[in-house]
Design an enzyme around this catalytic site. Structure first.
Site, PDB file in Angstrom:
ATOM      1  N   ARG A 167       0.909  -1.269   0.155  1.00 47.73           N
ATOM      2  CA  ARG A 167       0.045  -0.059  -0.061  1.00 47.73           C
ATOM      3  C   ARG A 167       0.706   1.166   0.043  1.00 47.73           C
ATOM      4  NH1 ARG A 167      -4.805  -2.194   3.873  1.00 47.73           N
ATOM      5  NH2 ARG A 167      -5.890  -3.289   2.243  1.00 47.73           N
ATOM      6  N   GLU A 255      -8.023  -1.081  16.630  1.00 50.50           N
ATOM      7  CA  GLU A 255      -7.328   0.046  15.586  1.00 50.50           C
ATOM      8  C   GLU A 255      -6.928   0.840  16.779  1.00 50.50           C
ATOM      9  OE1 GLU A 255      -9.266   1.347  12.169  1.00 50.50           O
ATOM     10  OE2 GLU A 255      -7.675   2.876  11.894  1.00 50.50           O
TER      11      GLU A 255
END
Ligand code: FES
Lengths: 423, 109
Positions: A167, A255
């Site tokens: 990414r 997260e």
């Protein structure tokens, strides 16, 4: 499946596009079967309650009525997700403004790796698509390859139809094409599946092809525009192997936690992270709660005076644009300093947080969100300014090399005199 | 292009009424885009409930548009007057927001 950047096939999906929804559906069903667990919606936690430095619960506002609520708790887990709503281009839902980080900081916990914000390279950009997750093209690429091309129709990643680029590399390559004037009309690049036949597309993504048609998109005839969007935050609350923060009786999971994914998470690792460490946090918190007496509920914090000369909804949009431009995938000292000046100027209007004026005070919610977003934005920008190298998702145009001396974490605390960084 | 949005405002016990807004839009934009535009450019007190914005996953943005129950985030803006109202069969909270959570997930007294 072998996802980009992985050295072996180790990723599991549910119908490719359905992994997240399927996981949450299963978890929800399990929860509903567990009668001891009570879910309460419409509560916005404004502060963690502390007694002798330990977390004993939380203060919250019940949005539907505007009432303040005190919640007593033996052990508390921050599981509020990330901060990608801080960026104009994002895949975030409304609750991703980083308020869990702000809560933890204010309670005395440490944050770590805040400068590492992951951009998802091929977020949907145009034409306008409704009712579909902007990261939907990832599964398309897994299954069908697809061609990522610039305005000159050149496959600038050299992937030759395969989906192989991690990414951070793909994000930089796309931004470079745009910077060189080879981007698409809306400021991204083109993703094309025109080499696939209707039959192939239908075999791979039947019902989704119909939803795309309803949006006026025919993949056999047109390429779509994609661009990097903020998608995940590698940084977050610092915890030990038992998911404990620096504040006694305060845990974190998902997260909201920083540090498990280094400088650049590989795709396929976020839901697994939430499951593995969520379970661990839950078990440790439950064990601690079992041997802790219930603390008394701490009365709600007094509201501060009202002072309203900003439109907080508009300020959030301005902050998002600023973060995207200067604290996004490509950073410079000048840009970061510019962002920090803007962020500092927001401190005063945010400090004037009053109590809600009644049922569903949307403006109050925005002021609350803006205040957390401002604090968390400062953490990212300060950590990014201090890290004078490039590594993973943190790329400095003025310090493009990775420096061995920066092979370390930066930790942030909030004290009497504001934020302090240590590395 | 401009849409004219006629939006029901107010909370239980207040007089309430309709407010009119003119919202610029591009082809493909949604009623939720329009409502968020109003909050940013005119009135941040306008109450709407939504979470996922794009994915049509949270199902929180249900309202009535021209008398039909729809998701604000998947209904397209059009170049005409559109009447936006809260769901008629749910308790009103404020403006376009109604109480939609299942009873066992509401805050008990
Ligand atoms: S905003 Fe989530 S379904 Fe409409």
């Amino acid at each position: 499946m072998q996802a980009p950047g992985h050295d072996r096939p180790r990723c599991v999906y549910v119908d490719f596009v359905n992994t997240g929804p399927a996981v949450s559906k299963t978890l929800r069903a399990q929860l509903q079967r567990t009668s001891e667990v009570r879910r309460t919606g419409d509560l916005l936690v404004t502060e963690l309650a502390l007694a002798d430095g330990a977390c004993v619960g939380a203060h919250a506002v019940h949005i539907a009525t505007g009432r303040t609520i005190a919640i007593a708790s033996k052990a508390t887990i921050v599981a509020t997700g990330g901060l990608t709503r801080l960026y104009a281009r994002n895949s975030a839902s409304l609750n991703m403004g980083g308020d869990g980080y702000a809560l933890a900081l204010a309670a005395g916990a440490e944050l770590v790796d805040m400068e590492f914000v992951q951009y998802f390279p091929i977020g949907h950009l145009a034409p306008r698509l409704v009712g579909m997750d902007p990261i939907m093209w990832d599964p398309f690429r897994y299954k069908l390859g697809g061609k990522l091309v610039n305005a000159e129709q050149r496959e600038f990643l050299g992937e030759e139809g395969r989906y192989a680029t991690a990414r951070d590399h793909a994000t930089r390559a796309i931004l470079e094409e745009v910077a060189q004037g080879r981007g698409s009309p809306h400021g991204g690049v083109w993703l094309s599946f025109q080499h696939c036949s209707e039959t192939e597309l239908r075999a791979a993504f039947g019902p989704i092809i119909d939803r795309l048609k309803a949006n006026g998109i025919d993949l056999t005839r047109q390429a779509i525009e994609v661009a990097p969007i903020a998608h995940y935050h590698m940084g977050g609350i610092r915890v030990d192997a038992n998911m404990r923060t620096a504040v006694p009786h305060l845990f974190a999971a998902g997260e909201a936690v920083g540090g498990a994914n280094g400088a650049n998470r590989l795709s396929g690792n976020a839901i697994t992270e939430a499951l593995v460490f969520g379970r661990r946090a839950g078990e440790r918190a439950a064990a601690l709660a079992a041997r802790t007496p219930m603390p008394p509920a701490v009365g709600a914090a007094p509201a501060r005076a009202a002072k309203r000369d900003i439109n907080p909804a508009a300020e959030i949009v301005r902050l998002q644009a600023l973060m995207n431009e200067h604290v996004g995938p490509l950073r410079t000292q000048a840009g970061l300093e510019h962002a920090l000046r803007h962020i500092a100027a927001l401190a005063e209007p945010c400090a004037a947080l009053r109590s809600p004026r009644g049922a569903f005070d949307a403006e109050w919610v925005d002021v609350h969100d803006l205040a957390s977003m401002r604090l968390v934005a400062e953490c990212i920008a300060r950590a990014a300014l201090a890290r004078i190298e490039s590594r993973g998702a943190h790329q400095r145009a003025d310090f493009p090399a990775t420096s061995p001396s920066w092979e370390r974490h930066q930790r942030i605390r909030l004290g009497e005199r504001g934020l302090s960084i240590e590395s | 292009m401009k849409a004219r949005l006629k939006v029901r405002r107010g909370a239980p016990g207040e007089a309430g009424g309709y407010e009119h807004y003119e919202v610029p839009f591009e082809q493909g934009q949604t009623v939720l885009d329009g409502l968020r535009w109003i909050r940013v450019h005119h009135d941040p007190t306008l109450a709407i409930r939504f979470s996922c914005i794009n994915a049509n996953a949270c199902k929180e943005c249900m309202i009535q548009v021209d008398g039909k129950t729809v998701y604000a985030c998947t209904t397209r803006l059009a170049e005409r007057e559109m009447t936006l109202e809260p769901l008629p069969n749910k308790p009103l909270v404020r403006d376009l927001v109604t109480e939609i959570a299942p009873p066992d997930e509401r805050l008990s007294e």
